[in-house]
Enzyme design. Structure first.
Site, short mmCIF file in Angstrom:
data_model
loop_
_atom_site.label_atom_id
_atom_site.label_comp_id
_atom_site.label_asym_id
_atom_site.label_seq_id
_atom_site.Cartn_x
_atom_site.Cartn_y
_atom_site.Cartn_z
N GLU A 151 47.02 37.62 35.03
CA GLU A 151 47.61 37.06 36.06
C GLU A 151 46.23 36.80 37.23
OE1 GLU A 151 50.24 35.56 36.72
OE2 GLU A 151 51.32 36.10 34.80
N CYS A 162 48.39 34.93 45.70
CA CYS A 162 47.88 34.17 44.88
C CYS A 162 48.25 32.83 44.69
CB CYS A 162 47.82 34.77 43.50
SG CYS A 162 49.58 35.27 42.93
N GLU A 207 39.38 30.23 47.39
CA GLU A 207 40.78 31.06 47.39
C GLU A 207 40.49 31.45 48.83
OE1 GLU A 207 41.70 34.01 44.80
OE2 GLU A 207 43.97 33.67 44.93
P1 NAD Z 1 40.51 42.42 42.14
O1 NAD Z 1 40.29 41.66 40.95
O2 NAD Z 1 39.47 42.81 43.12
O3 NAD Z 1 41.26 43.81 41.86
C1 NAD Z 1 42.65 44.04 41.09
C2 NAD Z 1 42.39 45.29 40.43
O4 NAD Z 1 41.37 45.18 39.54
C3 NAD Z 1 42.33 46.38 41.41
O5 NAD Z 1 43.19 47.21 40.93
C4 NAD Z 1 40.87 46.68 41.41
O6 NAD Z 1 40.76 48.06 41.49
C5 NAD Z 1 40.54 46.45 39.92
N1 NAD Z 1 39.17 45.95 39.91
C6 NAD Z 1 38.23 45.68 40.77
N2 NAD Z 1 36.93 45.46 40.26
C7 NAD Z 1 37.05 45.94 39.05
C8 NAD Z 1 36.15 46.07 38.06
N3 NAD Z 1 34.84 45.62 38.17
N4 NAD Z 1 36.34 46.50 36.81
C9 NAD Z 1 37.90 46.85 36.58
N5 NAD Z 1 38.59 46.87 37.46
C10 NAD Z 1 38.35 46.25 38.86
O7 NAD Z 1 41.39 41.46 43.19
P2 NAD Z 1 42.01 41.93 44.37
O8 NAD Z 1 41.08 41.66 45.71
O9 NAD Z 1 42.81 43.53 44.55
O10 NAD Z 1 43.36 40.85 44.66
C11 NAD Z 1 43.13 39.70 44.89
C12 NAD Z 1 43.19 38.54 43.62
O11 NAD Z 1 44.28 38.81 42.81
C13 NAD Z 1 43.35 37.18 43.98
O12 NAD Z 1 42.14 36.49 43.53
C14 NAD Z 1 44.60 36.78 43.84
O13 NAD Z 1 44.78 35.41 43.53
C15 NAD Z 1 44.70 37.65 42.66
N6 NAD Z 1 46.40 37.76 42.38
C16 NAD Z 1 46.84 37.04 41.31
C17 NAD Z 1 48.40 37.10 41.22
C18 NAD Z 1 48.83 36.34 40.03
O14 NAD Z 1 49.93 36.70 39.67
N7 NAD Z 1 48.18 35.53 39.14
C19 NAD Z 1 48.99 38.17 41.98
C20 NAD Z 1 48.54 38.96 42.97
C21 NAD Z 1 47.14 38.80 43.04
#
Ligand code: NAD
Length: 506
Positions: free
Chosen positions: A280, A314, A410
């Site tokens: 997602e 998102c 975004e």
């Molecule tokens: P992010 O991708 O930075 O982090 C999400 C998760 O991934 C966190 O648990 C983080 O610790 C982990 N993560 C970060 N870097 C990583 C790496 N190098 N390797 C493995 N895991 C890692 O996202 P965010 O800033 O926490 O959230 C915002 C993003 O999430 C936005 O792009 C938003 O659109 C998206 N989002 C999507 C949905 C959906 O249902 N499609 C819902 C909510 C948020």
């Protein structure tokens, strides 16, 4: 039994200085702990990291900083638990536990909401709404657990019976973002547990407390040990942990919600074990207002879609395309509605817009606004960081064009970036001019246009004359680089089950 003495946050006085309220909860363990195999545990290395309030910047508490070894123990616990949960329980039994969990979440909405506001920053009303939304998944999948059906299929010969059965996929590693610290876990956990899977949850470093509080409520609901494990970790450790989860033969599925960049990384890391990856990812939602639209409904929906979590969702409307004939009236009415916002500490009753998650997030929004203004966008209102805080002024930009970064990225902040259009074709073409395709919104009172446009918009979800579309009963997910798979609805079960064909000679 884990140590469940009430936790009084060490910095209670300081933390609630702004609201003059004290807060105690027995939903979190005393001391910095992870939740593994039904026990509150320190990380093996006994290391911790700080969880901060995004508004006041004060340290709420310290929490176990898990590493790969802790992740391995959690995966082992989930594997063992899977043998029983996956194969020795009925859907009815699993559903009963999920239903109890739903009831507990509903009863503890206020307490869970406070924990969520403290670590995430969103307003208390929104935080409680998120707990209700989370609970709705347990409610929905409590019923769905009994309806995971297979098929008896006609065999091409007489002496055989053919069946398709559905089995739980196994151990699911769940990695979630900070914008919905409870709901993004609930949406996955409820479906996965209903299907018979067990979980290891790695919450976002910014917001691990809601995940731990969920673990406590799971235990109260009677979920057997090992079925739901939570391993918090800071930013420096997440890379190693995720790599292990993706490459481990003991993990059968990665279920990730977060940015498209990280989703891509997890997909490639999972290639070596060919495991199922449910993603997602990010959105870049178009919000189109056609000439025939009811402008009041469009404005109301823009507020609902754009300003929840201060624009950090998102499915947030990201690119506003307003027909030139209704542009001025839309901008004026939206401006009036936005002038009622109160930005500040989410825990305060009057606040309608909480802070962004951290400094980097506000700086990013400011950079996008500055870039747009330097290329000809006009600030109608807002346009600045609120001094000394991580709150950003609710902002309207007009005269936005495709060459601006804000029209392509975004935003993840409370900025309405408006472009105009003249024809339906132009609006559709602009809406589809992105590699992302999570949500889209359009507003029209023309029936034929409703069907024409909804067929042509490249997006996993569409709100027509509606800005708040999420629901446990509906399939949530994106197309193109917004993800793989769906969460919610009966489709949510598909992510966590696999088909088995059985051929029986009779
Ligand atoms: P992010 O991708 O930075 O982090 C999400 C998760 O991934 C966190 O648990 C983080 O610790 C982990 N993560 C970060 N870097 C990583 C790496 N190098 N390797 C493995 N895991 C890692 O996202 P965010 O800033 O926490 O959230 C915002 C993003 O999430 C936005 O792009 C938003 O659109 C998206 N989002 C999507 C949905 C959906 O249902 N499609 C819902 C909510 C948020």
């Amino acid at each position: 039994m884990p140590n469940l003495k009430p936790l009084i946050f060490a910095q209670k006085q300081k933390l609630f200085a702004l609201s003059q309220r004290s807060f105690q909860t027995d939903l979190l363990p005393e001391g910095a702990k992870a939740y593994i195999n039904g026990k509150w545990m320190n990380s093996i290395g006994a290391t911790t990291f700080e969880v901060k309030n995004p508004y006041s910047k004060e340290v709420i508490t310290e929490i176990a900083n898990c590493d790969q070894s802790d992740a391995q123990i959690a995966v082992q616990a989930a594997r063992e638990a899977f043998q029983k949960w996956g194969f020795e329980t009925t859907g009815k039994e699993r559903g009963a536990i999920l239903n109890r969990w739903y009831q507990i979440l509903t009863q503890k909405e206020a307490e869970l909401g406070k924990i969520l506001t403290l670590e995430q920053g969103k307003t208390l009303a929104e935080a409680k709404g998120e707990i209700q939304y989370s609970a709705s998944y347990f409610d929905y999948y409590a019923g769905e657990a009994r309806r995971i059906r297979g098929e008896v299929i006609p065999a091409p010969v007489l002496n055989r019976q053919h069946f398709h059965t559905r089995e739980p996929i196994g151990v699911v590693a769940v990695i979630t973002p900070w914008n919905f610290p409870a709901a993004m876990i609930a949406r996955k956990a409820a479906a996965a547990l209903a299907a018979g899977c067990t979980l290891v949850v790695k919450p976002a470093a910014e917001t691990p407390l809601s995940a731990l509080a969920l673990a406590q409520t799971a235990e109260e609901a009677g979920l057997p040990k090992g079925c739901f494990n939570v391993i918090p970790a800071d930013h420096d450790r997440i890379g190693d942990i995720s790599k292990y989860l993706c490459e481990s033969h003991d993990v059968n599925c990665i279920s990730f919600t977060g940015s498209t960049g990280v989703g891509r990384l997890l997909l490639s890391q999972s290639a070596s074990t060919v495991k199922r990856v449910c993603l997602e990812l990010g959105g870049n939602a178009p919000f189109i207002v056609f000439e025939s639209a009811d402008i009041d409904i469009a404005v109301q929906s823009a507020i609902a879609s754009k300003f929840r979590c201060s624009g950090q969702t998102c499915v947030s409307a990201n690119r506003f395309y307003i027909h030139s004939k209704v542009h001025d009236s839309f901008v004026q009415k939206l401006g009036e509605a936005m002038s009622k916002f109160v930005c500040g500490n989410g825990i305060e009753k009057e606040t309608t817009q909480g802070p962004l998650i951290h400094e980097k997030a506000v700086e990013k929004v400011q950079k996008l606004v500055d870039d747009a203004v330097s290329k000809g966008a006009k600030i109608v209102q807002g346009g600045k960081i609120i001094k000394g805080t991580t709150c950003y002024e609710p902002t309207i930009l007009t005269n936005v064009s495709e060459s601006m970064e804000i029209a392509n990225e975004e935003i993840f902040g409370p900025v309405v970036a408006i472009q105009t259009f003249e024809t339906e074709e132009e609006a559709i073409q602009k809406a589809n001019s992105t590699r992302l395709g999570l949500a889209a919104y359009f507003f029209t009172n023309c029936m034929k246009q409703t069907f024409r446009v909804s067929r042509r918009i490249e997006s996993g979800m569409i709100g027509i004359n509606e800005g708040a579309i999420s629901s446990a009963e509906a399939a949530f997910g994106g197309v193109k680089e917004s993800g793989l798979g769906r969460e919610g609805g009966s489709q949510g079960i598909d992510e966590f089950t696999q088909w088995k064909y059985i051929c029986l000679r009779t």
